[in-house]
Design an enzyme around this catalytic site. Sequence first.
Site, PDB file in Angstrom:
ATOM      1  N   LYS A 126      41.076  31.466  28.514  1.00  0.00           N
ATOM      2  CA  LYS A 126      41.658  31.288  29.844  1.00  0.00           C
ATOM      3  C   LYS A 126      43.165  31.485  29.799  1.00  0.00           C
ATOM      4  O   LYS A 126      43.846  31.032  28.874  1.00  0.00           O
ATOM      5  CB  LYS A 126      41.309  29.894  30.367  1.00  0.00           C
ATOM      6  CG  LYS A 126      41.751  29.634  31.803  1.00  0.00           C
ATOM      7  CD  LYS A 126      41.313  28.250  32.246  1.00  0.00           C
ATOM      8  CE  LYS A 126      41.735  27.943  33.679  1.00  0.00           C
ATOM      9  NZ  LYS A 126      41.275  26.608  34.120  1.00  0.00           N
ATOM     10  N   SER A 143      39.018  26.688  38.221  1.00  0.00           N
ATOM     11  CA  SER A 143      39.965  27.761  38.004  1.00  0.00           C
ATOM     12  C   SER A 143      39.671  28.621  36.773  1.00  0.00           C
ATOM     13  O   SER A 143      40.332  29.637  36.559  1.00  0.00           O
ATOM     14  CB  SER A 143      41.379  27.184  37.863  1.00  0.00           C
ATOM     15  OG  SER A 143      41.477  26.324  36.742  1.00  0.00           O
ATOM     16  N   SER A 149      37.378  22.544  36.769  1.00  0.00           N
ATOM     17  CA  SER A 149      37.625  23.955  36.493  1.00  0.00           C
ATOM     18  C   SER A 149      36.809  24.566  35.371  1.00  0.00           C
ATOM     19  O   SER A 149      36.842  25.772  35.178  1.00  0.00           O
ATOM     20  CB  SER A 149      39.114  24.175  36.213  1.00  0.00           C
ATOM     21  OG  SER A 149      39.880  23.929  37.358  1.00  0.00           O
TER      22      SER A 149
END
Length: 430
Positions: free
Chosen positions: A6, A81, A105
């Site tokens: 990420k 996210s 997330s």
Amino acid sequence: MPLGVKDLLATAGVRTTGGSAVYADFVPDEDDVAVQRVKAAGAVVLGKTNASEFGYSAVGHNPLFPATRNPWNTALTPGGSSAGSAAAVAAGLGPVALGTDGGCSIRVPAAHCGLVGYKPSMGRVPAYPGCRDERYPGMSGWESLEHIGPLTRTVADTALMMSVLAGPDPRDRHSIPCADVDWRAAASRGTAEGAPGLRVAYSPDLGYLAVDPRVREVVEAAVGVMERELRWDVTAVDPGWPDPAEAFAALIVAESDLSGIRAMADAHADVMSPHLVAWMRRPWTAEQLTDANITRKAVVNRMARLMSGYDLLVTPTAAVPPFPVGIQGPERTDGREVADTAWIGFNYPANLTGQPAVSLPAGFTDDGLPIGVQLVGRHLDDGTVLRAAAAFERVAPWAHHRPQVISGDRATDRGSNREHSFAARRCTPT
């Protein structure tokens, strides 16, 4: 093992943008602890995966890159996210990816993409420099809320990743020892023996959330499998804490570099996410921020009382199925007007308390969209969560369900016989 990372996690010598145009050319001089550990164990980092700007959203778009899309239907969001991490694993670009979870997330994109998404107990996986380095506004927030964990296709892969990721580091004051958890053994026991005798509290709405009927139907079918096939003792509950949505938003602000982000917005608002700028520019009062701490204590205390009688709290992961790209969330659910962030309301209580939680595939809607079920464990009881997850996977397997190789604007299941709820109808491995 090929791995996606990420873009909120620092990678030495590799651009790390946080999904922000302000950091478009930022190249860290050190790896995040989690990245360092997986690389030392032999992982090959394929690349960085897209995220909402600084993680301040539960969907996968930001001002810097094209929006991340859901491999099951590319018109829809994969959730966020950790959007790119989930979409990459679901699309078969690699078996695992790293995500972060400050309020949903990891778990929400796992639910929307038909994956396992694990948020370990607070401190199991150290966070540094991500959300700890005071030099970088936007990157340095969420200190007591953020968790790092894997998104995978199977519980065994989750356990393998946790066996590498977990363990203390002095640069994270919240990090804790992990000798009490044998990650891979816990998953193996769940696969071989199940998890007999578990006491499960089931809440379909936490007493205050609007939930899409399609989500309710699939998750209730999954809970039925837990009762019938696994012989878990399931009790419907209303946890009884107040809706902590406003408190959660205030805690994020309190743990952000508010001065730094406001200065950033003054200089760069035209290339920043409008919702983030508006959030940080709200005239927050000291009372709002301290009241948020009091609400957090109420959730922690009531959760502790609830879990004194149960091994797991089971809920839907997201209140709605995947929805169109470009919005923060639906403003109407099951006939009720709701905030566009209300759909993630099942997730952040476990961030407020720091308890372990996992999202598992529960089944599909009639139009083929993945739905997730969330298992929340007792304080520091990661072993039971993984064992239970593996037991559920054994009786309701999901890894054979994959989105079709994406072509154009459409993506559908490779199989033509996908059931409405595989949890209800596939009770033996295939």
